[in-house]
Motif scaffolding. Sequence first.
Motif, short mmCIF file in Angstrom:
data_model
loop_
_atom_site.label_atom_id
_atom_site.label_comp_id
_atom_site.label_asym_id
_atom_site.label_seq_id
_atom_site.Cartn_x
_atom_site.Cartn_y
_atom_site.Cartn_z
N PHE A 83 1.03 -0.98 0.03
CA PHE A 83 -0.08 0.05 -0.13
C PHE A 83 0.85 1.31 0.11
N LEU A 84 0.55 2.21 -0.81
CA LEU A 84 1.26 3.42 -0.82
C LEU A 84 0.25 4.33 -0.14
N ILE A 85 0.79 4.82 0.75
CA ILE A 85 -0.20 5.98 1.78
C ILE A 85 0.21 7.28 1.57
N LYS A 86 -0.38 8.10 0.95
CA LYS A 86 0.00 9.56 0.75
C LYS A 86 -0.57 10.45 1.71
N THR A 87 0.26 11.31 2.46
CA THR A 87 0.04 12.00 3.46
C THR A 87 0.50 13.17 3.33
N PRO A 88 0.20 14.46 3.78
CA PRO A 88 0.88 15.72 3.77
C PRO A 88 2.33 15.79 4.19
N HIS A 89 2.76 14.75 5.09
CA HIS A 89 4.10 14.68 5.54
C HIS A 89 4.95 13.81 4.93
N GLY A 90 4.61 13.05 3.92
CA GLY A 90 5.46 12.23 3.25
C GLY A 90 4.63 11.01 2.80
N ASN A 91 5.15 10.36 1.79
CA ASN A 91 4.49 8.85 1.48
C ASN A 91 5.08 7.95 2.14
N VAL A 92 4.21 6.69 2.51
CA VAL A 92 4.66 5.87 3.12
C VAL A 92 4.37 4.27 2.42
N LEU A 93 5.21 3.76 2.34
CA LEU A 93 4.75 2.40 1.43
C LEU A 93 4.74 1.38 2.64
N GLU A 110 5.16 9.71 -9.92
CA GLU A 110 4.37 10.55 -10.11
C GLU A 110 3.37 10.95 -9.00
N GLU A 111 3.27 9.78 -8.08
CA GLU A 111 2.48 10.02 -7.06
C GLU A 111 3.10 10.74 -5.78
N GLY A 112 4.47 11.01 -5.97
CA GLY A 112 5.35 11.73 -4.87
C GLY A 112 6.33 10.87 -4.23
N GLY A 113 6.67 9.90 -5.12
CA GLY A 113 7.80 8.77 -4.38
C GLY A 113 7.40 8.23 -3.22
N ILE A 114 8.55 7.67 -2.37
CA ILE A 114 8.26 7.10 -1.01
C ILE A 114 9.27 7.69 -0.07
N TRP A 131 14.34 -1.45 -3.25
CA TRP A 131 13.36 -0.37 -3.05
C TRP A 131 13.86 0.95 -2.46
N ALA A 132 14.48 0.43 -1.23
CA ALA A 132 15.21 1.52 -0.62
C ALA A 132 16.20 2.54 -1.26
N LYS A 133 16.92 1.98 -2.20
CA LYS A 133 17.90 2.50 -2.92
C LYS A 133 17.35 3.35 -3.73
N ILE A 134 16.32 2.65 -4.64
CA ILE A 134 15.67 3.40 -5.73
C ILE A 134 15.01 4.74 -5.35
N PHE A 135 14.28 4.69 -4.05
CA PHE A 135 13.36 5.70 -3.58
C PHE A 135 14.26 6.58 -2.62
N GLY A 136 15.36 6.24 -2.20
CA GLY A 136 16.18 7.19 -1.45
C GLY A 136 15.56 7.15 0.08
N CYS A 137 14.89 6.09 0.59
CA CYS A 137 14.23 6.29 1.95
C CYS A 137 14.48 5.15 2.64
N PRO A 138 14.35 5.34 4.12
CA PRO A 138 14.48 4.39 5.14
C PRO A 138 13.41 3.22 5.10
N VAL A 139 13.75 1.98 5.48
CA VAL A 139 12.98 0.74 5.68
C VAL A 139 12.87 0.57 6.96
N TYR A 140 11.73 0.64 7.51
CA TYR A 140 11.50 0.22 9.08
C TYR A 140 11.06 -1.25 9.33
N LEU A 141 11.99 -1.98 10.10
CA LEU A 141 11.91 -3.31 10.36
C LEU A 141 11.59 -3.67 11.89
N ALA A 142 11.26 -4.62 12.41
CA ALA A 142 11.15 -4.80 13.80
C ALA A 142 12.61 -5.23 14.02
N ALA A 143 13.21 -4.78 15.29
CA ALA A 143 14.47 -5.35 15.72
C ALA A 143 14.42 -6.89 16.05
#
Length: 291
Positions: A83-93, A110-114, A131-143
């Motif tokens: 799911f791509l969730i579009k918010t005013p503070h950034g898009n979350v996948l 086109e939807e604003g990236g991730i 995905w993280a490399k392409i979109f230049g974003c962090p990936v959150y995983l459970a420790a």
Amino acid sequence: MSNDTLLICKACGTQFDTSDRNVLKNCRICDDPRQFIPPTGQEFTTLAEMKGNYENMMAPDQTNHDIISLWTVPKFAIGQRAFLIKTPHGNVLWDLITYLDDESIRRISEEGGIQAIVISHPHYYTTHSLWAKIFGCPVYLAAEDKEWLCREDPQGRVFVEGNEKEVVKGVTAVKVGGHFPGSLVLHWKDRLFIADSFVTVPSALYHENRLPGTASFSFMWSIPNMIPMPPQDIVNIWKALKPYKFTTTHGAFTGLDVRDSRVKTRLLESAKIAIRAMGYKESQFIEELSE
């Protein structure tokens, strides 16, 4: 080494750190008792081999166009959606699919990236480093689930240590455990994205004239092998989610959306049904816990 040539398990979609089929004989994700090896045996592919044979589909949610589902056709591996969730503070996948091509990158951009990726559990780790490399974003995983990582590439990984983590303003990863020790769900507005942390069952989808004792969700340690969670894990899921308000749950697969003002109550009812079925008819949870 190119991401396009790294081996990918055909059964679960996990990408590994090698292109050598002589080195990689088994998928450690599928060898785990929660998963399974197909009757035909273990097989691997690569993104290079997949290109031209698969495509990713995108479609907005029927009630909120800021939520966009992504899935691969024909079905690949487990077949989950993201799911791509579009918010005013950034898009979350939320969660991932394995396949990623230029057309998908263009459409997501086109939807604003991730701006952040959150993955519910190790079955959906797939190609997250790419995905993280392409979109230049962090990936959150459970420790708690670090041991299931199958690539050494640490591209953008952020490990959630506590019980919850706001990844962008208003979008919170909540650790519920059970399916895996660190299993996550995602809360945004009145929505709860649940993946496999608890599973939408067929009786959840028709809301009218529901008889008492009708479940909406099940709680499975292994979904394909139908091994239920222990009662305490079910209780812990409810305790983790009790503070949150939600009227919609989005499951891991297309069509598993439950839209009902009572959906949170139905989660509690489902938890009680499961625990009673295990023989705990007089437990404190059933007698005392309520909204």
